[in-house]
Design a protein around this motif. Sequence first.
Motif, PDB file in Angstrom:
ATOM      1  N   ASP A  37     -57.423 -16.358  21.738  1.00 13.69           N
ATOM      2  CA  ASP A  37     -57.604 -15.832  20.381  1.00 13.69           C
ATOM      3  C   ASP A  37     -58.868 -16.359  19.717  1.00 13.69           C
ATOM      4  O   ASP A  37     -59.294 -15.827  18.680  1.00 13.69           O
ATOM      5  CB  ASP A  37     -56.392 -16.196  19.517  1.00 13.69           C
TER       6      ASP A  37
ATOM      7  N   SER B  66     -52.567 -18.553  23.687  1.00 13.14           N
ATOM      8  CA  SER B  66     -53.192 -17.943  22.506  1.00 13.14           C
ATOM      9  C   SER B  66     -52.188 -17.884  21.366  1.00 13.14           C
ATOM     10  O   SER B  66     -50.991 -18.139  21.552  1.00 13.14           O
ATOM     11  CB  SER B  66     -53.672 -16.521  22.820  1.00 13.14           C
TER      12      SER B  66
ATOM     13  N   ARG C 168     -63.040 -10.522  23.380  1.00 10.15           N
ATOM     14  CA  ARG C 168     -61.617 -10.727  23.685  1.00 10.15           C
ATOM     15  C   ARG C 168     -61.071  -9.592  24.541  1.00 10.15           C
ATOM     16  O   ARG C 168     -60.332  -9.818  25.506  1.00 10.15           O
ATOM     17  CB  ARG C 168     -60.807 -10.843  22.394  1.00 10.15           C
TER      18      ARG C 168
END
Length: 603
Positions: free
Chosen positions: A441, A476, A452
């Motif tokens: 993240d 994450s 990402r």
Amino acid sequence: MSQLELMFKDALGKYNQQTKKDLENEPFVADLKNCKTAGDVMKILREPANKLIDRQEKDKEKSGLMRLLDRIVDVLHALHLNETLGEGIGTVWGPGKAVIGAVVVLLETARNVREGYKMLMELLEDVSSFIVRLEVYSKNTISSEMREILVKLLGKVMSIVGLATEQIREGRWSKLPMSYSTAVAHRHPERYMKTLLGDSAVEDAFKKLNRLTSVETQMASTESLKLLHDLVSRLDLHMQGVQPPLTEIQKNLDSLNVSIGLTLDLADIKKDVSEMNRNDMVRDCREWLSSPDPSTNHNAALNSHHEGTAVWFIEGEMMQEWKIVGSLLWVCGKPGSGKTILCSAIIEALLCNCLMLNHVVVYFYCDFRDPAKQDIDGLLSRLLVDMSAESTECTKILWDFYSTHRNGSRRASNTELTQCFEKMLRASSHRSVYIVIDALDECPDSGNKPPRDRILTLIHDLLGLGLSNVHICVTSRPEAGIAEVLVHLQSQTIAIDGDVGQTDDIDSYVRSSVYGDIKFRSWSEELKALVFKVLSEKADGMFRWVSCQLETLRLCPPSRVKRTLETLPKTLDETYDRILDRIRGTEAEHDLLRIFQCLANSK
């Protein structure tokens, strides 16, 4: 009766005594006697394995168990030891088949024990780590001395399986003798194989055996076989509660060093220039790729470990199943829940297993503070460099890749980096490969082709290769975009901030801080107990929140502690707001503002 046959009969007798089972008269013996191929043997193992899986409700882990059994059976069958004892017992019930028969009994025993499946998988992984090292002896002509050692070694393996069968049946698995356990091991019993490490001679022996049984070397020597026998014997004695001496291991290790030193010296003469310059090759490729160094993040996380942190997860069922079966493990949690600390513990546990099981571990920490650690280029370049250090074959793949890019004068595209890494994974199919990625993240999710999304696509594509030896772990926050992709990939998922193991870790951390920190030493026991109670109850799975409150309390006089506890911030964001409020109006406010401006405008 020959000496080998007497030796084998003695091993069978000891097994029967351990398990109270007459192995030669078990119902499956007649079928096992007639097996001609490894496939025939697997048919016999499949029935008790399926019953175990059904009873323990482990259907999704079936492939992992079968893969371990396949690995053991393939090597034992390839050794052709069932014919080494001559006429008589050898033609009916040779050493290889005896070990397989002992495994059948183990499968049947584990079926009726609540934690039988987990214990079984741990043992089979340990046993297979020894047996796969015997494969080299199936590809070379072996002497009568080697044959004798092999029979002895498989007798010890049968004893280990017998001891495990007895311990599982009696509920004594993994309870180490008090004189050999550490304080942590008392609370969280570890596998027997892990207790072998720590002695330099044992670690040197594993390193040497990994080298000798690698694809590049494939050396079958009497000395290495003796050393492997000593290690198996040491495990057997340890399971019986006996502290075995290191004398024989050290003696045979010294002999092996002399033997392979001469052999490898001769082999070195025959190596080509690229082999001789492997270190230079790796260095040139590393400089070309300019990969970021994730070890700085890893070491920082390790330095933040509290004693016993994450043992609940490392020794837990989900981690054990993922290591053997699962292709994707997703560890999620809210901000400040300790995901990075847990990730570093996972990596350390895998690195420990690498020595024993000859696995490969590569890792990467995404980091919002470092642009090089926020995109797929940094990730792939680091994975390529680390994989290239694991074998000559992977080094050659990277060197060829470097050469096709004009010896590093041209940059590689994301697609090319991915293809090179996939090629390395395929070349490492004989070893388990663990890829760990922390804090996904922290990679940006905005712009054209967000970093990402590219990493999520990479994970999707790597899993799509269908390589059973590749295991990926991602940590994450549980953000929607990440969850949508990873859940769709049928990942094993755990939200750590809601797990009782995480709660216990936080309680342990608070207790250790309150009762061990010099700043709290003058406080009354009543006040310490109150701080422990309040922080533990309000932590809500957030290590970082607890750490911030402890920092505040360290500056708080005892007379104001109760008032401070009554007005604690409820969230991590509110905690940060209060920290900034304390800075306003001070000399540090201007400096902090300048720092934030630099961060906001950095690229």
